[in-house]
Motif scaffolding. Sequence first.
Motif, PDB file in Angstrom:
ATOM      1  N   GLY A   1       0.703  -1.426  -0.261  1.00  0.00           N
ATOM      2  CA  GLY A   1       0.095   0.621   0.024  1.00  0.00           C
ATOM      3  C   GLY A   1       1.074   1.207   0.002  1.00  0.00           C
ATOM      4  O   GLY A   1       0.779   2.628  -0.639  1.00  0.00           O
ATOM      5  N   GLY A   2       2.080   0.841   0.891  1.00  0.00           N
ATOM      6  CA  GLY A   2       3.088   2.468   0.804  1.00  0.00           C
ATOM      7  C   GLY A   2       3.087   2.580  -0.498  1.00  0.00           C
ATOM      8  O   GLY A   2       4.003   4.223  -0.944  1.00  0.00           O
ATOM      9  N   ILE A   3       3.396   1.153  -2.224  1.00  0.00           N
ATOM     10  CA  ILE A   3       4.361   1.719  -2.800  1.00  0.00           C
ATOM     11  C   ILE A   3       3.103   1.975  -3.537  1.00  0.00           C
ATOM     12  O   ILE A   3       3.122   3.365  -4.890  1.00  0.00           O
ATOM     13  N   LEU A   4       1.838   1.898  -3.589  1.00  0.00           N
ATOM     14  CA  LEU A   4       0.547   2.657  -4.532  1.00  0.00           C
ATOM     15  C   LEU A   4      -0.118   3.446  -3.907  1.00  0.00           C
ATOM     16  O   LEU A   4      -0.007   4.258  -5.015  1.00  0.00           O
ATOM     17  N   VAL A   5       0.607   4.589  -3.053  1.00  0.00           N
ATOM     18  CA  VAL A   5       0.400   5.473  -2.694  1.00  0.00           C
ATOM     19  C   VAL A   5       0.993   6.539  -3.509  1.00  0.00           C
ATOM     20  O   VAL A   5       1.348   7.921  -3.376  1.00  0.00           O
ATOM     21  N   GLN A   6       2.633   6.255  -3.082  1.00  0.00           N
ATOM     22  CA  GLN A   6       3.857   6.947  -4.369  1.00  0.00           C
ATOM     23  C   GLN A   6       2.935   7.270  -5.462  1.00  0.00           C
ATOM     24  O   GLN A   6       3.436   7.899  -5.996  1.00  0.00           O
ATOM     25  N   GLU A   7       3.228   5.698  -6.299  1.00  0.00           N
ATOM     26  CA  GLU A   7       2.162   6.045  -7.576  1.00  0.00           C
ATOM     27  C   GLU A   7       1.125   6.648  -7.479  1.00  0.00           C
ATOM     28  O   GLU A   7       0.856   6.797  -9.062  1.00  0.00           O
TER      29      GLU A   7
ATOM     30  N   ILE B   1      -2.663  12.661  -8.556  1.00  0.00           N
ATOM     31  CA  ILE B   1      -3.450  13.383  -7.608  1.00  0.00           C
ATOM     32  C   ILE B   1      -2.287  14.324  -7.085  1.00  0.00           C
ATOM     33  O   ILE B   1      -1.054  14.185  -6.309  1.00  0.00           O
ATOM     34  N   LYS B   2      -2.650  16.168  -6.924  1.00  0.00           N
ATOM     35  CA  LYS B   2      -1.609  16.404  -5.596  1.00  0.00           C
ATOM     36  C   LYS B   2      -1.948  16.251  -4.247  1.00  0.00           C
ATOM     37  O   LYS B   2      -3.418  16.260  -3.976  1.00  0.00           O
ATOM     38  N   THR B   3      -0.558  16.254  -3.229  1.00  0.00           N
ATOM     39  CA  THR B   3      -1.537  15.627  -2.171  1.00  0.00           C
ATOM     40  C   THR B   3      -0.022  16.713  -0.970  1.00  0.00           C
ATOM     41  O   THR B   3       0.758  17.789  -1.571  1.00  0.00           O
ATOM     42  N   ARG B   4      -1.042  16.562  -0.137  1.00  0.00           N
ATOM     43  CA  ARG B   4      -0.155  17.212   1.190  1.00  0.00           C
ATOM     44  C   ARG B   4       0.860  16.754   2.240  1.00  0.00           C
ATOM     45  O   ARG B   4       1.759  17.850   1.570  1.00  0.00           O
ATOM     46  N   LYS B   5       0.410  15.570   1.684  1.00  0.00           N
ATOM     47  CA  LYS B   5       1.746  14.689   2.330  1.00  0.00           C
ATOM     48  C   LYS B   5       1.681  12.800   1.936  1.00  0.00           C
ATOM     49  O   LYS B   5       0.576  13.018   1.891  1.00  0.00           O
ATOM     50  N   VAL B   6       2.642  12.534   1.236  1.00  0.00           N
ATOM     51  CA  VAL B   6       2.788  11.044   1.457  1.00  0.00           C
ATOM     52  C   VAL B   6       3.693   9.891   2.189  1.00  0.00           C
ATOM     53  O   VAL B   6       5.072  10.644   2.878  1.00  0.00           O
ATOM     54  N   ILE B   7       2.533   9.248   2.581  1.00  0.00           N
ATOM     55  CA  ILE B   7       3.724   8.535   4.456  1.00  0.00           C
ATOM     56  C   ILE B   7       3.176   7.631   4.393  1.00  0.00           C
ATOM     57  O   ILE B   7       2.646   6.594   3.838  1.00  0.00           O
ATOM     58  N   ILE B   8       4.966   6.434   4.027  1.00  0.00           N
ATOM     59  CA  ILE B   8       4.917   5.016   4.028  1.00  0.00           C
ATOM     60  C   ILE B   8       5.278   4.191   5.205  1.00  0.00           C
ATOM     61  O   ILE B   8       6.571   5.162   6.020  1.00  0.00           O
TER      62      ILE B   8
END
Length: 219
Positions: free
Chosen positions: A69-75, A80-87
Amino acid sequence: MSKIPVYFMPGLAASSSIFERIKLDEDVFDMYLLEWEIPNTKESLSDYALRISEKIQHENPVLIGVSFGGILVQEISKHIKTRKVIIISSVRSNLEFPRRMKIGKRTKAYKLIPMQLILNIEKLAKFSFGEKVNKRIKLYEKFLSVRDLGYLQWAVESVILWDRDKIDENVIHIHGDQDEVFPIKYIDKCILVKGGTHIMILNKYKWLNENLPSIILED
């Protein structure tokens, strides 16, 4: 001030119930749980990420992903524009894969994994030895939501063949020093959780509940 939307993506084949112990201040954050969907035939990870991104109904969300899921949220963050990505318990590039995964990619050994046995948790339990292994299997039985062979084959291949070979320094990485899937010795810079294993979303939830708010809000 409007609340911050935080979207959570579980690990490979897991349901969003793995986040049941994660609690964020409801006056500050709105929590949304994403689920895995069955991939389309020969769907690329990028196309799949685009499809899942359509489930996100807020601008500038925080994305939190565990393991695959951490790999997927990076993709997803490419679309989309994000405030922050945390894995959490994941990797920021394929350079952080352990040696066995790199060998698996080169030799295509991942194609030999007995997916049917993995899907049949009950049968797997019969062959397990020791209380620790049985506890882990009971956890998998509770939280494994996607028992589709096509999904599992697609997911394992998508991880092994992930083509990101450069770390995005803007991605925040939380990782346990006892992670057995992605050993800490291969990880380049992270927020270290002492005693954290690959399933620390379940057993280090107190640490996460205490620390996630400040990690999300930090500039």
